[in-house]
Design a protein around this motif. Structure first.
Motif, mmCIF file in Angstrom:
data_model
loop_
_atom_site.group_PDB
_atom_site.id
_atom_site.type_symbol
_atom_site.label_atom_id
_atom_site.label_comp_id
_atom_site.label_asym_id
_atom_site.label_seq_id
_atom_site.Cartn_x
_atom_site.Cartn_y
_atom_site.Cartn_z
ATOM 1 N N LYS A 32 0.881 -1.221 0.107
ATOM 2 C CA LYS A 32 -0.171 0.153 0.060
ATOM 3 C C LYS A 32 0.733 1.199 -0.123
ATOM 4 C CE LYS A 32 -2.497 1.256 3.731
ATOM 5 N NZ LYS A 32 -3.464 1.574 4.725
ATOM 6 N N GLU A 33 1.947 1.407 0.685
ATOM 7 C CA GLU A 33 2.733 2.487 0.815
ATOM 8 C C GLU A 33 3.507 2.695 -0.498
ATOM 9 O OE1 GLU A 33 4.068 2.181 5.602
ATOM 10 O OE2 GLU A 33 5.162 1.248 3.974
ATOM 11 N N ARG A 34 3.838 1.583 -1.272
ATOM 12 C CA ARG A 34 4.489 1.611 -2.441
ATOM 13 C C ARG A 34 3.329 2.212 -3.644
ATOM 14 N NH1 ARG A 34 4.173 -0.538 -7.411
ATOM 15 N NH2 ARG A 34 2.677 -1.860 -6.707
ATOM 16 N N GLU A 35 2.101 1.772 -3.248
ATOM 17 C CA GLU A 35 1.320 2.435 -4.552
ATOM 18 C C GLU A 35 1.095 4.048 -3.947
ATOM 19 O OE1 GLU A 35 -2.015 -0.070 -3.688
ATOM 20 O OE2 GLU A 35 -1.561 -1.599 -5.233
ATOM 21 N N GLY A 87 3.973 10.011 -9.475
ATOM 22 C CA GLY A 87 3.163 10.191 -10.718
ATOM 23 C C GLY A 87 2.649 11.533 -10.967
ATOM 24 N N THR A 88 2.334 12.324 -9.671
ATOM 25 C CA THR A 88 1.879 13.521 -9.773
ATOM 26 C C THR A 88 2.941 14.501 -10.237
ATOM 27 O OG1 THR A 88 0.165 13.163 -8.096
ATOM 28 C CG2 THR A 88 0.835 15.427 -8.291
ATOM 29 N N LEU A 89 4.117 14.154 -9.788
ATOM 30 C CA LEU A 89 5.515 15.244 -10.409
ATOM 31 C C LEU A 89 5.452 14.984 -11.572
ATOM 32 C CD1 LEU A 89 8.051 14.498 -7.436
ATOM 33 C CD2 LEU A 89 6.240 15.971 -7.372
ATOM 34 N N ARG A 90 5.252 13.881 -12.153
ATOM 35 C CA ARG A 90 5.525 13.465 -13.788
ATOM 36 C C ARG A 90 4.312 14.283 -14.547
ATOM 37 N NH1 ARG A 90 7.365 8.531 -11.752
ATOM 38 N NH2 ARG A 90 5.375 7.700 -12.170
ATOM 39 N N PHE A 91 3.209 13.962 -14.095
ATOM 40 C CA PHE A 91 2.048 14.304 -14.757
ATOM 41 C C PHE A 91 1.940 15.883 -14.927
ATOM 42 C CE2 PHE A 91 -2.432 15.903 -14.798
ATOM 43 C CZ PHE A 91 -2.893 15.274 -15.805
ATOM 44 N N CYS A 92 2.341 16.621 -13.736
ATOM 45 C CA CYS A 92 2.219 18.123 -13.508
ATOM 46 C C CYS A 92 3.715 18.834 -13.981
ATOM 47 C CB CYS A 92 1.801 18.486 -12.156
ATOM 48 S SG CYS A 92 0.119 17.820 -11.778
ATOM 49 N N ASN A 93 4.855 18.040 -14.392
ATOM 50 C CA ASN A 93 5.856 18.532 -14.738
ATOM 51 C C ASN A 93 6.531 19.313 -13.739
ATOM 52 O OD1 ASN A 93 8.306 18.781 -16.215
ATOM 53 N ND2 ASN A 93 7.461 20.665 -17.226
ATOM 54 N N LEU A 94 6.547 18.832 -12.208
ATOM 55 C CA LEU A 94 6.789 19.465 -11.266
ATOM 56 C C LEU A 94 8.494 19.336 -10.596
ATOM 57 C CD1 LEU A 94 3.580 18.990 -8.901
ATOM 58 C CD2 LEU A 94 4.262 21.171 -10.272
ATOM 59 N N ASP A 95 9.193 20.332 -10.547
ATOM 60 C CA ASP A 95 10.505 20.108 -10.009
ATOM 61 C C ASP A 95 10.356 20.155 -8.542
ATOM 62 O OD1 ASP A 95 12.998 19.804 -9.512
ATOM 63 O OD2 ASP A 95 13.719 21.834 -10.215
ATOM 64 N N ASP A 140 -4.050 19.744 -4.908
ATOM 65 C CA ASP A 140 -4.619 20.163 -6.009
ATOM 66 C C ASP A 140 -4.147 19.476 -7.254
ATOM 67 O OD1 ASP A 140 -6.480 22.028 -4.639
ATOM 68 O OD2 ASP A 140 -5.299 23.903 -4.990
ATOM 69 N N ASN A 141 -2.687 19.360 -7.154
ATOM 70 C CA ASN A 141 -1.929 18.845 -8.303
ATOM 71 C C ASN A 141 -2.370 17.380 -8.340
ATOM 72 O OD1 ASN A 141 -0.567 20.816 -9.900
ATOM 73 N ND2 ASN A 141 0.656 21.044 -7.967
ATOM 74 N N LEU A 142 -2.279 16.677 -7.067
ATOM 75 C CA LEU A 142 -2.257 15.296 -6.781
ATOM 76 C C LEU A 142 -3.935 14.753 -7.256
ATOM 77 C CD1 LEU A 142 -1.805 12.477 -5.778
ATOM 78 C CD2 LEU A 142 -2.160 13.468 -3.228
ATOM 79 N N LYS A 143 -4.831 15.860 -6.854
ATOM 80 C CA LYS A 143 -6.384 15.516 -7.247
ATOM 81 C C LYS A 143 -6.287 15.439 -8.779
ATOM 82 C CE LYS A 143 -8.170 18.523 -4.380
ATOM 83 N NZ LYS A 143 -9.223 19.324 -3.878
ATOM 84 N N ASP A 144 -5.963 16.376 -9.494
ATOM 85 C CA ASP A 144 -5.707 16.565 -10.884
ATOM 86 C C ASP A 144 -5.206 15.302 -11.515
ATOM 87 O OD1 ASP A 144 -6.908 18.798 -10.897
ATOM 88 O OD2 ASP A 144 -4.855 20.025 -11.204
#
Length: 601
Positions: A87-90, A97-105, A141-145
């Motif tokens: 569960k922690e891994r997921e 995945g949020t960092l990649r999806f929203c292109n966050l550094d 907000d980014n995680l929800k997107d």
């Protein structure tokens, strides 16, 4: 296996880690880091767990104990790996995945307790994410997107605003994913002006944030981006190994920043059996910190910490620290009108009762107590010295001081106060029955102030039935008592037995010296418990009356009022005296009593 280096901004002032990639497609590597020497770590990969391994050679460290006047040794063996559950891994997958999806550094770190508990080999569901370049609400907000793009539903989210007046300096965003609540906060640093204790908040570096943590053992990070453990105070691991409770910065400044940290230090020390640093203890007991704790911290937050102490595995150590550090009266704040007034050192007596109860409820074979029964049993013992202490409320009504402690000093549930007060009130009644229950014969049961009406009803029954055994009186009186206290009767029995050992003796509030003779108490408890069960009284509160209110009104020709309650008590007395009696037999007896009364009148 290949050696990899990390970005320089990942580890602040920390020697470069060794990342050991396991033969797995999981995105999380096995981790090691150098502290003072090269650490050699075997690679172990579980099918269901991702392992973050690093050397934790056990060390033994001398800890100064002034009160004992000698050196004691304490060592803690840490796990040689951090095991990440599926569960922690997921969860971590979704965050990355949020960092990649929203292109966050952005660097994401699990902070504090989760890292500590994993190193100690304990499960933890306390995942707090520290973010380096945005507020927790922004990342939320980014995680929800991102989750929405995957068609995944958010189970819940909220933002808790800052409240500097109550030493709540950080905005905290919370989200529930995979049935797990996760906190998101930004890394912080703080600046104080000369005229204010409320800091100016700004984004901080990981190292600045680590030094603002309450304790060194809670200042560790797990960097999700890099899969590395970060000990930025350079002593978190060492203090964890040596079992020391220390603040990263000077203790007094740390406590004045957030006085609740005093209680957290005590709670963690008691929970893990760690030793509080001498400087920490000295600063925790100083008047400035004690005043700040009483004035700056909300009573809800204080109550939460105390509840965690009492519910934990070291409540006696925790209360001992509260007493020794002169914090007992600050935490359990009593009204000024309390009568009799608690002594300055009443904490030692409270601790003595608590320690005795703790020992009793952990006796093998003494019965199983639920978590709630255990918690309230310890509170009942802790506050036993105040069972007869009262104060006047705004209307001049005398109220048990224990009620004030629960409802106002700790802001606990009303039901907690009611249960503990009921236990205290019932102890005197139980005390009057203890000898009879032990010997299984009636001794000194004819003049009990609390049972005058019940005894009169029993006499009425015994006059009509000379063959009824005298011992049925024990069953009747005990049955009424147990119906009042219900499934807390075992807790109340233990509490009564504690009082029985000091019955007639003066409780020494100055020293708390009491000889409870615990071996004898255990023997008495088991004997009385056996008697109560033999009498068929366990769960007697669940037994329904043989005659209901409507039937009482019909037979007695009543329209309501006090006489119905009087008949209910009479009929319950009959029912307890005749455990095998039927409803029709009970009604017949009622008709006989009614007819006899009419003839007399």
């Amino acid at each position: 296996m290949r050696l990899m280096s990390l970005p320089i901004n990942t580890l602040i002032n920390l020697p470069r880690p060794l990342l050991l990639r396991p033969p797995s497609r999981r995105p999380f590597p096995t981790v090691a880091f150098r502290s003072r020497s090269l650490l050699h770590i075997p690679v172990v990969v579980s099918r269901n767990l991702c392992c973050y391994r690093f050397s934790t050679m056990t060390t033994t460290v001398g800890v100064a104990e002034e009160e004992e006047g000698k050196q004691s040794k304490l060592s803690v063996e840490l796990k040689d790996k951090i095991e990440i559950t599926e569960k922690e891994r997921e969860i971590f997958d979704r965050l990355l995945g949020t960092l990649r999806f929203c292109n966050l550094d952005t660097q994401l770190r699990v902070a504090g307790g989760w890292v500590r508990d994993k190193l100690l080999g304990r499960d933890s569901d306390d995942i707090d994410i520290a973010i380096d370049n945005m507020y927790g609400s922004e990342f939320l907000d980014n995680l929800k997107d991102y989750l929405a793009s995957r068609g995944e539903q958010v189970q819940g989210d909220t933002v808790i605003e800052r409240n500097p007046d109550q030493s709540k300096h950080l905005e905290t965003a919370k989200m529930r994913i995979y049935n797990q609540w996760i906190d998101f906060v930004n890394l912080r640093s703080e600046e104080y002006t000369e005229n204010s204790r409320i800091p100016t908040m700004k984004f901080g570096t990981p190292k600045e944030d680590a030094y603002r943590r309450d304790l060194t053992i809670n200042s560790l990070f797990y960097n999700i981006n890099t899969g590395s453990i970060e000990d930025l105070t350079e002593r978190g691991i060492d203090d964890l190994k040596s079992g020391r409770i220390v603040t990263p910065l000077p203790a007094k400044a740390t406590f004045l920043d957030d006085p609740l940290r005093v209680l957290r230090a005590i709670r963690f020390g008691a929970r893990f059996g760690f030793t509080l640093d001498e400087e920490l203890k000295q600063d925790a007991s100083c008047e400035e910190v004690r005043v700040a704790l009483g004035e700056k911290i909300s009573r809800e937050r204080i109550g939460n910490e105390i509840d965690l102490m009492i519910s934990g595995n070291g409540p006696v150590s925790a209360v001992t620290y509260l007493s020794d550090l002169k914090l007992f009266g600050v935490v359990f704040s009593f009204p000024s009108s309390s009568e009799p007034a608690p002594s300055e050192n009443c904490g030692s007596l409270c601790k003595a009762y608590l320690e005795a109860m703790w020992s009793l409820i952990h006796t093998p074979g003494l019965g199983k107590f639920s978590g709630e029964q255990r918690r309230l049993a310890l509170y009942a013992a802790l506050f036993l010295p105040f069972r007869k202490t009262v104060y006047k409320d705004n209307k001049g009504k005398l109220i048990p001081v224990v009620n004030h402690v629960f409802k106002f000093s700790l802001k606990r549930k009303t039901s907690d106060a009611e249960t503990v007060i009921n236990i205290h009130r019932t102890t005197d009644r139980f005390l009057s029955l203890i000898r009879s229950l032990q010997l299984k014969i009636c001794t000194q049961l004819d003049n009990l102030d609390w049972a005058n009406d019940i005894l009169e009803h029993w006499k009425t029954i015994s006059v009509d039935d000379p063959e009824i055994p005298e011992t049925s009186k024990i069953r009747v009186l005990t049955g009424f008592l147990l119906r009042d206290i219900k499934d807390f009767w075992r807790v109340t029995l233990l509490t009564s037995l504690l009082l029985s050992t000091v019955d007639g003796k003066k409780e020494d509030q100055e020293t708390g010296h009491l000889d409870f003779q615990l071996d004898k108490l255990r023997e008495s408890y088991l004997t009385i418990e056996e008697t109560i069960c033999e009498l068929g009284l366990d769960n007697i509160w669940d037994v329904k009356p043989l005659v209901n209110g409507r039937e009482i009104m019909e037979i007695a020709e009543l329209k309501g009022g006090y006489h119905i309650r009087e008949w209910q008590q009479k009929l319950l007395t009959w029912q307890l005296a005749y455990p095998n009696g039927s409803a029709e037999e009970c009604k017949d007896w009622m008709r006989q009593v009614k007819a006899k009364r009419q003839r007399t009148e």
